[in-house]
Design a protein around this motif. Structure first.
Motif, short mmCIF file in Angstrom:
data_model
loop_
_atom_site.label_atom_id
_atom_site.label_comp_id
_atom_site.label_asym_id
_atom_site.label_seq_id
_atom_site.Cartn_x
_atom_site.Cartn_y
_atom_site.Cartn_z
N GLU A 164 49.32 -9.31 32.26
CA GLU A 164 49.85 -8.09 32.87
C GLU A 164 49.26 -6.81 32.26
O GLU A 164 49.08 -5.81 32.97
CB GLU A 164 51.37 -8.06 32.75
N HIS A 165 48.96 -6.83 30.98
CA HIS A 165 48.40 -5.63 30.33
C HIS A 165 46.90 -5.51 30.56
O HIS A 165 46.29 -4.51 30.18
CB HIS A 165 48.70 -5.64 28.82
N GLU A 166 46.30 -6.51 31.18
CA GLU A 166 44.85 -6.54 31.39
C GLU A 166 44.44 -6.28 32.83
O GLU A 166 43.24 -6.16 33.12
CB GLU A 166 44.29 -7.91 30.96
N VAL A 167 45.40 -6.18 33.72
CA VAL A 167 45.08 -6.03 35.14
C VAL A 167 45.83 -4.82 35.71
O VAL A 167 46.98 -4.58 35.35
CB VAL A 167 45.44 -7.31 35.93
N CYS A 168 45.15 -4.07 36.55
CA CYS A 168 45.75 -2.86 37.14
C CYS A 168 46.07 -3.08 38.62
O CYS A 168 45.36 -3.80 39.32
CB CYS A 168 44.79 -1.68 37.01
N ASP A 182 43.30 -3.27 41.48
CA ASP A 182 42.07 -3.98 41.12
C ASP A 182 41.75 -5.04 42.17
O ASP A 182 42.67 -5.68 42.72
CB ASP A 182 42.22 -4.68 39.77
N TYR A 242 52.28 -11.36 38.87
CA TYR A 242 52.02 -10.30 39.84
C TYR A 242 51.56 -10.91 41.16
O TYR A 242 51.40 -12.13 41.27
CB TYR A 242 50.97 -9.31 39.31
N SER A 260 37.60 -1.80 40.11
CA SER A 260 38.75 -1.40 39.30
C SER A 260 39.41 -0.17 39.92
O SER A 260 38.72 0.75 40.38
CB SER A 260 38.31 -1.06 37.87
N GLY A 273 44.24 3.29 36.99
CA GLY A 273 44.39 2.55 35.74
C GLY A 273 45.83 2.22 35.37
O GLY A 273 46.18 2.14 34.20
N THR A 276 48.42 -0.36 34.83
CA THR A 276 48.53 -1.79 34.65
C THR A 276 49.84 -2.34 35.20
O THR A 276 50.82 -1.60 35.38
CB THR A 276 48.43 -2.18 33.17
N VAL A 277 49.84 -3.63 35.44
CA VAL A 277 51.08 -4.30 35.85
C VAL A 277 52.13 -4.13 34.76
O VAL A 277 53.31 -3.89 35.05
CB VAL A 277 50.81 -5.79 36.14
N ALA A 278 51.71 -4.21 33.50
CA ALA A 278 52.64 -4.04 32.39
C ALA A 278 53.27 -2.66 32.40
O ALA A 278 54.48 -2.51 32.14
CB ALA A 278 51.92 -4.29 31.07
#
Length: 214
Positions: A94-98, A101, A143, A164, A168, A170-172
């Motif tokens: 989750e912290h790596e994907v927006c 994207d 997600y 991307s 920016g 993120t899901v997080a």
């Protein structure tokens, strides 16, 4: 990024604590190539289409890395696709994907649309009443993908980032604002600035923003 399993399943009737329930949360890994339409993977289905499925939630994704956390917490091994996900993926938490994207997976092009919002059926699937709350509190939600280009995908399909989102978000971050930092007007506006955010999450955040600014 790597797909570790593709999971599908049609709605089924279960009995939980003496009550009958229809749910599509039970998925089974497959080894074959499957067609992905704008609304679902072939062989998959949802029981309650008012809150599940549709173009914004065509594919449910869950990071494989979280399974170790839940297994340690629960004290036993979890079945594949316990969280009802269509794709179990390694290397894209989750912290790596927006949101927004875009990824190519085999012939298919997908776009992150929103965090997964767990419902009571996950708690019943895990026989753990607090499951929904714990998933929200940890942010280990998974997600959803919407499908921009239909086609076939297989468990060994290569997955790569092709675009991307400029915002920016993120899901997080979206989860943090949804469940924890609920009164942060600037953050809410930032989430709403993502054009590709799902319609349901836009509606929810717009309602909250209107209440805060009233």
């Amino acid at each position: 990024m790597q797909i570790t399993s593709i999971n599908v399943g049609l709605p089924q009737h279960i009995t939980y604590q003496g009550k009958e329930l229809t749910t599509g949360i039970y998925k089974t890994p497959v080894s074959s190539s499957l067609f992905v339409s704008k609304v679902q993977i072939d062989g998959d289905g949802q029981a309650d289409l008012t809150v599940h499925g549709g173009v914004d939630k065509a594919i449910c994704v869950y990071p494989e890395e979280h399974y170790a956390y839940w297994e340690n917490l629960r004290g036993h091994t979890l079945d594949a696709a316990t969280f009802g996900e269509n794709l179990t993926i390694r290397g894209l938490q989750e912290h790596e994907v927006c949101i927004g994207d875009q990824f190519a997976i085999g012939e298919v092009i997908v776009q992150v649309s929103q965090p997964r919002q767990p419902c009571h059926k996950l708690a019943k699937r895990m026989d753990w009443p607090e499951a929904t709350l714990y998933v929200q509190e940890t942010g280990y939600t998974g997600y959803y993908f919407r499908v921009l280009k239909e086609g076939y995908l297989a468990p060994d399909s290569e997955m790569k980032l092709i675009a991307s989102d400029e915002a920016g978000v993120t899901v997080a971050f979206a989860n943090q604002i949804k469940y924890h930092d609920k009164f942060n007007i600037d953050a809410i506006k930032r989430v709403l600035s993502v054009d590709s955010l799902s319609a349901s999450w836009k509606q929810s955040f717009r309602k909250r923003l209107a209440e805060l600014e009233a």
